[in-house]
Design an enzyme around this catalytic site. Sequence first.
Site, PDB file in Angstrom:
ATOM      1  N   GLU A 150       0.817  -1.217   0.000  1.00  0.00           N
ATOM      2  CA  GLU A 150       0.000   0.000   0.000  1.00  0.00           C
ATOM      3  C   GLU A 150       0.847   1.263   0.000  1.00  0.00           C
ATOM      4  OE1 GLU A 150      -2.686  -0.015   3.357  1.00  0.00           O
ATOM      5  OE2 GLU A 150      -3.060  -2.141   3.043  1.00  0.00           O
ATOM      6  N   CYS A 170       2.831   8.262   1.845  1.00  0.00           N
ATOM      7  CA  CYS A 170       3.323   7.275   2.802  1.00  0.00           C
ATOM      8  C   CYS A 170       3.620   5.998   2.018  1.00  0.00           C
ATOM      9  CB  CYS A 170       2.233   7.049   3.848  1.00  0.00           C
ATOM     10  SG  CYS A 170       2.563   5.673   4.940  1.00  0.00           S
ATOM     11  N   CYS A 214       5.404  -7.720   7.580  1.00  0.00           N
ATOM     12  CA  CYS A 214       6.410  -7.219   8.515  1.00  0.00           C
ATOM     13  C   CYS A 214       6.721  -8.305   9.524  1.00  0.00           C
ATOM     14  CB  CYS A 214       5.912  -5.966   9.235  1.00  0.00           C
ATOM     15  SG  CYS A 214       7.154  -5.270  10.354  1.00  0.00           S
ATOM     16  N   CYS A 260       4.223  -6.199  15.899  1.00  0.00           N
ATOM     17  CA  CYS A 260       3.637  -5.365  16.955  1.00  0.00           C
ATOM     18  C   CYS A 260       2.177  -5.795  17.108  1.00  0.00           C
ATOM     19  CB  CYS A 260       3.744  -3.888  16.599  1.00  0.00           C
ATOM     20  SG  CYS A 260       5.445  -3.383  16.348  1.00  0.00           S
ATOM     21  N   CYS A 291      -0.848  -4.018  15.112  1.00  0.00           N
ATOM     22  CA  CYS A 291      -0.639  -3.565  13.730  1.00  0.00           C
ATOM     23  C   CYS A 291      -1.078  -4.609  12.709  1.00  0.00           C
ATOM     24  CB  CYS A 291       0.839  -3.234  13.554  1.00  0.00           C
ATOM     25  SG  CYS A 291       1.276  -2.808  11.860  1.00  0.00           S
ATOM     26  N   CYS A 325      -1.352   1.821   7.388  1.00  0.00           N
ATOM     27  CA  CYS A 325      -1.076   0.924   6.273  1.00  0.00           C
ATOM     28  C   CYS A 325      -1.182  -0.538   6.692  1.00  0.00           C
ATOM     29  CB  CYS A 325       0.331   1.168   5.768  1.00  0.00           C
ATOM     30  SG  CYS A 325       0.351   2.092   4.259  1.00  0.00           S
TER      31      CYS A 325
HETATM   32  N1  SAH Z   1       7.539  -0.285  10.840  1.00  0.00           N
HETATM   33  C1  SAH Z   1       7.670   1.116  10.970  1.00  0.00           C
HETATM   34  C2  SAH Z   1       6.946   1.905   9.906  1.00  0.00           C
HETATM   35  C3  SAH Z   1       5.595   1.415   9.508  1.00  0.00           C
HETATM   36  S1  SAH Z   1       4.293   1.496  10.714  1.00  0.00           S
HETATM   37  C4  SAH Z   1       7.242   1.557  12.327  1.00  0.00           C
HETATM   38  O1  SAH Z   1       6.684   0.753  13.073  1.00  0.00           O
HETATM   39  O2  SAH Z   1       7.502   2.705  12.658  1.00  0.00           O
HETATM   40  C5  SAH Z   1       3.822   3.195  10.637  1.00  0.00           C
HETATM   41  C6  SAH Z   1       3.152   3.701  11.905  1.00  0.00           C
HETATM   42  O3  SAH Z   1       1.790   3.239  11.976  1.00  0.00           O
HETATM   43  C7  SAH Z   1       3.842   3.220  13.164  1.00  0.00           C
HETATM   44  O4  SAH Z   1       3.998   4.281  14.063  1.00  0.00           O
HETATM   45  C8  SAH Z   1       2.861   2.196  13.660  1.00  0.00           C
HETATM   46  O5  SAH Z   1       3.056   1.950  14.997  1.00  0.00           O
HETATM   47  C9  SAH Z   1       1.554   2.828  13.302  1.00  0.00           C
HETATM   48  N2  SAH Z   1       0.402   1.933  13.358  1.00  0.00           N
HETATM   49  C10 SAH Z   1       0.368   0.619  13.106  1.00  0.00           C
HETATM   50  N3  SAH Z   1      -0.893   0.131  13.270  1.00  0.00           N
HETATM   51  C11 SAH Z   1      -1.650   1.188  13.631  1.00  0.00           C
HETATM   52  C12 SAH Z   1      -3.039   1.342  13.957  1.00  0.00           C
HETATM   53  N4  SAH Z   1      -3.866   0.324  13.893  1.00  0.00           N
HETATM   54  N5  SAH Z   1      -3.480   2.565  14.294  1.00  0.00           N
HETATM   55  C13 SAH Z   1      -2.637   3.630  14.316  1.00  0.00           C
HETATM   56  N6  SAH Z   1      -1.333   3.553  14.026  1.00  0.00           N
HETATM   57  C14 SAH Z   1      -0.833   2.340  13.690  1.00  0.00           C
HETATM   58 FE1  SF4 Z   2       5.966  -3.772  11.611  1.00  0.00          FE
HETATM   59 FE2  SF4 Z   2       3.607  -2.689  12.144  1.00  0.00          FE
HETATM   60 FE3  SF4 Z   2       5.401  -2.971  14.095  1.00  0.00          FE
HETATM   61 FE4  SF4 Z   2       5.821  -1.135  12.162  1.00  0.00          FE
HETATM   62  S1  SF4 Z   2       4.166  -1.135  13.681  1.00  0.00           S
HETATM   63  S2  SF4 Z   2       7.296  -2.635  12.994  1.00  0.00           S
HETATM   64  S3  SF4 Z   2       4.897  -2.211  10.410  1.00  0.00           S
HETATM   65  S4  SF4 Z   2       4.402  -4.656  12.946  1.00  0.00           S
END
Ligand code: SAH
Ligand code: SF4
Length: 383
Positions: free
Chosen positions: A91, A112, A119, A123, A126, A369
């Site tokens: 995306e 973005c 990934c 987390c 996510c 994303c």
């Molecule tokens: N992996 C990198 C970049 C991609 S994630 C990182 O974790 O920074 C981009 C951002 O979206 C991160 O800050 C992540 O924690 C956040 N994010 C992921 N899932 C989300 C959600 N459901 N609601 C809001 N932010 C989210």
């Molecule tokens: Fe990966 Fe999502 Fe964690 Fe970013 S927030 S490191 S995309 S699992």
Amino acid sequence: MLTDIKSLTREELETQFKDWSEPVYRVEQLLNWLYARRVTTWDAMTNLSKGLRQKLAGKFSIQVLELARKQGSHDTTQKFLWKLADGAFVESVLIPANPALYGEASDRHTLCISTQVGCAYGCKFCASGLEGWKRNLGVHEIVEQILSVERWHSVEGSKLKVEGGAADENQPVTSSPQPATDTRLVNNIVVMGMGEPLANYDNLLKALKILNAPWGGGIGARKITISTSGLAPQIRKLGNEPLQFRLAISLHGATDEVRNRIMPVNKKYPLRELVNACEDYQHEKGRMITLEYILIAGINDMLEQTRPLASLAKRLHAKVNLIPYNKVEDLPWERPTEAVCEKFLAALEDQNVTATLRREKGHDIDAACGQLRLKTERELAAK
Ligand code: SAH
Ligand code: SF4
């Protein structure tokens, strides 16, 4: 498979042209076709000789991303789901300028971009990590996200002018409108899409070098923000790069206890180590770091969490971006109420921290994303 031409730097192309005994100024012409006019066929490069075009076609490909799905409307956030050559989906999200978020004033758009399919960091909140990691994106797949959106924009833009109406949402973006130089749309990049950018370090850096170069994307390094979940060694490495990118840390917890619960990466690089790496980055670059903090109900939104968060932010001279959690299907986490978010913000401000709270509406599409891909893959699997 042939190497995509957009994964090469100008220097690499010059070496290739010298090997072919082609004059170096031809590289300039080639780059103009690729990055200013954004053409997608060798035949379109009419000022290059047929012989040179044949040599290029024998050695390199020009791949484009196929638009599989799009959500959103022209004046709001728009999400693009791209189908890659191997059928994988990633995306990109196009966001109208919000100067308050990541830097200087901007009259245009932020894109973005994604850096991996899936990934590996898992987390807990996510969508990108839900089905694990598939592969790194190649240099050209990172670069092409910007080019494909700009190609899409110049098709849409001209359609809107001619017809005064909206275009077909699902039309593949494969044609190349001309001229494209005056239709530049993206002038900020945030590397916050799917994947952990610093886990695809070499491809990311090369792609950003191409996107930054005057002969390439022409986007200033200060307008490029890399977000990481906290890969301390790579943050240090990034600090030693000559380009001045902005850095955002996905903190989401200001204590090891909270971070360990929601971000497995914290077990590998606990806060102490992460914060040390950020400090070193900052000393090296003299740039302000942004701390991203998703507010998740009952997990990290309690007012007492603002104390350790404020002390980290002050130590790093960092700004805090508070982002109310976007609900992800199948995951138990919830967004706190608006009142809770506002109180959290006020508590940080009371402690003299520079902080912003994302308040935009329409978060179904604005969602982080990974969600459109997940939805699409699940729909395809159910067929
Ligand atoms: N992996 C990198 C970049 C991609 S994630 C990182 O974790 O920074 C981009 C951002 O979206 C991160 O800050 C992540 O924690 C956040 N994010 C992921 N899932 C989300 C959600 N459901 N609601 C809001 N932010 C989210
Ligand atoms: Fe990966 Fe999502 Fe964690 Fe970013 S927030 S490191 S995309 S699992």
